[in-house]
Structures are given as C-alpha cells and as structure tokens.
Design an enzyme around this catalytic site. Sequence first.
Site, short mmCIF file in Angstrom:
data_model
loop_
_atom_site.label_atom_id
_atom_site.label_comp_id
_atom_site.label_asym_id
_atom_site.label_seq_id
_atom_site.Cartn_x
_atom_site.Cartn_y
_atom_site.Cartn_z
N GLU A 279 -6.30 -9.07 3.74
CA GLU A 279 -6.15 -7.92 4.57
C GLU A 279 -7.33 -7.13 5.25
O GLU A 279 -7.87 -6.33 4.30
CB GLU A 279 -5.01 -6.72 3.90
CG GLU A 279 -3.83 -7.08 3.25
CD GLU A 279 -3.17 -6.10 3.24
OE1 GLU A 279 -1.94 -6.16 3.86
OE2 GLU A 279 -3.15 -5.10 2.46
N GLU B 231 -5.95 0.78 0.38
CA GLU B 231 -6.06 2.37 0.48
C GLU B 231 -6.27 2.61 -0.85
O GLU B 231 -6.67 4.02 -1.11
CB GLU B 231 -4.65 2.67 0.98
CG GLU B 231 -4.31 2.39 2.44
CD GLU B 231 -3.05 1.85 3.01
OE1 GLU B 231 -1.97 2.08 2.26
OE2 GLU B 231 -2.86 1.56 4.18
N ASN C 271 5.32 -3.77 2.03
CA ASN C 271 4.54 -2.81 1.20
C ASN C 271 4.99 -1.60 1.86
O ASN C 271 4.54 -1.04 2.85
CB ASN C 271 3.11 -3.01 1.41
CG ASN C 271 2.35 -1.83 0.77
OD1 ASN C 271 2.98 -0.98 -0.01
ND2 ASN C 271 1.08 -1.75 1.25
N SER D 146 -1.01 -5.19 10.38
CA SER D 146 -0.32 -5.07 11.53
C SER D 146 0.36 -6.46 11.83
O SER D 146 0.44 -6.80 13.17
CB SER D 146 -1.11 -4.59 12.82
OG SER D 146 -1.78 -3.58 12.58
N HIS E 156 -5.10 -2.80 -3.28
CA HIS E 156 -4.88 -2.66 -1.57
C HIS E 156 -6.21 -1.73 -1.25
O HIS E 156 -6.47 -0.94 -2.06
CB HIS E 156 -3.43 -1.76 -1.57
CG HIS E 156 -3.21 -1.77 -0.24
ND1 HIS E 156 -3.93 -0.74 0.89
CD2 HIS E 156 -2.40 -2.54 0.62
CE1 HIS E 156 -3.20 -0.92 1.82
NE2 HIS E 156 -2.45 -2.15 1.93
N LYS F 69 4.33 1.63 0.89
CA LYS F 69 3.16 2.62 0.81
C LYS F 69 4.17 3.79 0.37
O LYS F 69 5.00 3.81 -0.31
CB LYS F 69 2.54 2.80 2.14
CG LYS F 69 1.83 1.64 2.74
CD LYS F 69 1.08 1.55 3.58
CE LYS F 69 0.32 0.10 4.09
NZ LYS F 69 -0.69 0.10 5.00
N GLY G 62 -2.61 -0.95 9.69
CA GLY G 62 -1.97 0.25 10.27
C GLY G 62 -2.44 0.78 11.46
O GLY G 62 -2.27 1.90 12.12
P1 PGA Z 1 0.45 -2.89 8.13
O1 PGA Z 1 0.06 -2.59 6.74
O2 PGA Z 1 1.29 -3.78 8.40
O3 PGA Z 1 1.07 -1.21 8.38
O4 PGA Z 1 -0.95 -2.85 9.10
C1 PGA Z 1 -0.23 -3.85 5.74
C2 PGA Z 1 -0.61 -3.26 4.43
O5 PGA Z 1 -1.29 -2.36 4.33
O6 PGA Z 1 -0.42 -4.04 3.37
#
Ligand code: PGA
Length: 257
Positions: free
Chosen positions: A171, A101, A13, A217, A99, A15, A177
């Site tokens: 998630e 976000e 992903n 992460s 997601h 982003k 992140g």
């Molecule tokens: P990350 O993001 O691996 O940077 O923690 C995962 C995601 O948001 O899908």
Amino acid sequence: MNRATRKTVIAGNWKMNMTPSQTTALINEMKTTLPAEPACDVVLCVPFVDIAAAKAAAEGSVIKVGAENVHFEAKGAYTGEISAEMLVECGVEYVIVGHSERRQYFGETDETVNKRLLAGVNAGLTVILCVGEMLDERQKDITAEVVALQTKVALQGVDAEMLKKVIIAYEPVWAIGTGLTATDDQAEEVCALIRDVLAAKYGRDVAETVTIQYGGSMNAGNAQSLLSKTNVDGGLIGGASLKAADFAKIVEASNQD
Ligand code: PGA
C-alpha cells in the site's frame, strides 16, 4: 494474479467507519450484490465493536470477517487493546497489521508490527501485513529499500509454515484515500519486489504461493487492470469497501484469466 499457485483475496478495510447497525445493513446489501461464487476469497476487516454484527450478517455468505489490528501480548494491563485470543473467540479469521495509518498516527514500528504479526499467526489468524512507502520516499527513489526493510523486519521469526497464514498488502501511502492510484506497472513492480524478498528468505517455490495484494484507491474502475498483473493477487480496499455495488465490482474483477 496467478491463481495456479496462490489465492486471490479481496479484503475490505472499513477503518473507523460503521456502527453495528450500519454493519448489518451494509453486509445484507453486499449479500445481494456479491457474486455467489467469486473467483477470490472475500474478507471484510471491520472495527472491533462491529465484529459480532458482521459475523451474524455474513453467516452463510462468501464473506469472511477480519479485524483491523491485534495486540501482541496475550493478556494483561494494556488498556484499550484486543488480544488474538479474543478475536479468535469472536469468530474472526483475518487481521490487518502494520497499516500505514497505525504507523503514522499511533507510533507503530516495524518491530511492533512484527510482534503483532507473530501473535496473530500463532493464534491461527490469517494476518494481512501492510507495507508501503511514503511519497517522499518514492521521490527519493528508495521505495525498494523501504518496502524490503518493512517486509523483512515484519517477518522476523516467521518460518515457511507460518508464512502460509500471511498475506502481504503493498500500500503506497501516497495512494491511500487520496484517489491517486499506483499505475498497474508501479503496483506490479513493487509486488514483484516483495516476492523477491520472500524468495530470498524462503525460496522461490514458497514465495510463489504467497498472496500479495495492492491497496490504495483501488476501485470499481481500476481493479480489473491492477488484478491483471501477475504479482497483484488481490486488493485491500478502503473507501470502495463501504459501497456494496463498488465492492462487488472489485470482487467480480478477480474473475479473469
Ligand atoms: P483506500 O484505502 O482504498 O481508501 O485508498 C486503502 C487502505 O488504506 O487499506
């Protein structure tokens, strides 16, 4: 993972990262680092403007291209939105919905996530549905309730046939992140719980066929042990999917029994 009953899927992903020219360069690099015959499906979900470059660069490789969101209406006065039909015509095969976000910053609700999921599945896309609890919800010990509710509402109107086009990504928001990864057991516990929610609705046999990813992460160092868990069928990878060597190591980690 349980490759006997379901696919393992490692999806990046990106982003809001990468321009089209950067996309071409990174995918070209990935083509040299990824295994030629991975034990999993490999997907990169990229910004809308990078889709054409990603498709061109990924041609002839194991990489499949996805988008990061889709609008629920077929067309019309929805400035700034992208329909499922548009994605399909661009050669997109996967799309992320829900997601955290999008939920946190753009007012996405379980109901709009459900509508986006239906639009994606009905257009023939494979939809990666994201669910997961916030830190305070985990601290209040309501993770199971939150994740079950998100999953149930997002799957309203989805029958067993349509479910074949759905991947679920667990998630935990506190792990995205942040460098804080759920422990293998925490990931397994909630992925198993999601499978129980699916079993209650669709029956155990159907639930056993659904790919449930962990995301938050996940990286080259922890992928192997997370993927060793029975109900963790892959990963949704943010930061580490922007580094060819790290992403390749995560894909390689799916090659275990
Ligand atoms: P990350 O993001 O691996 O940077 O923690 C995962 C995601 O948001 O899908």
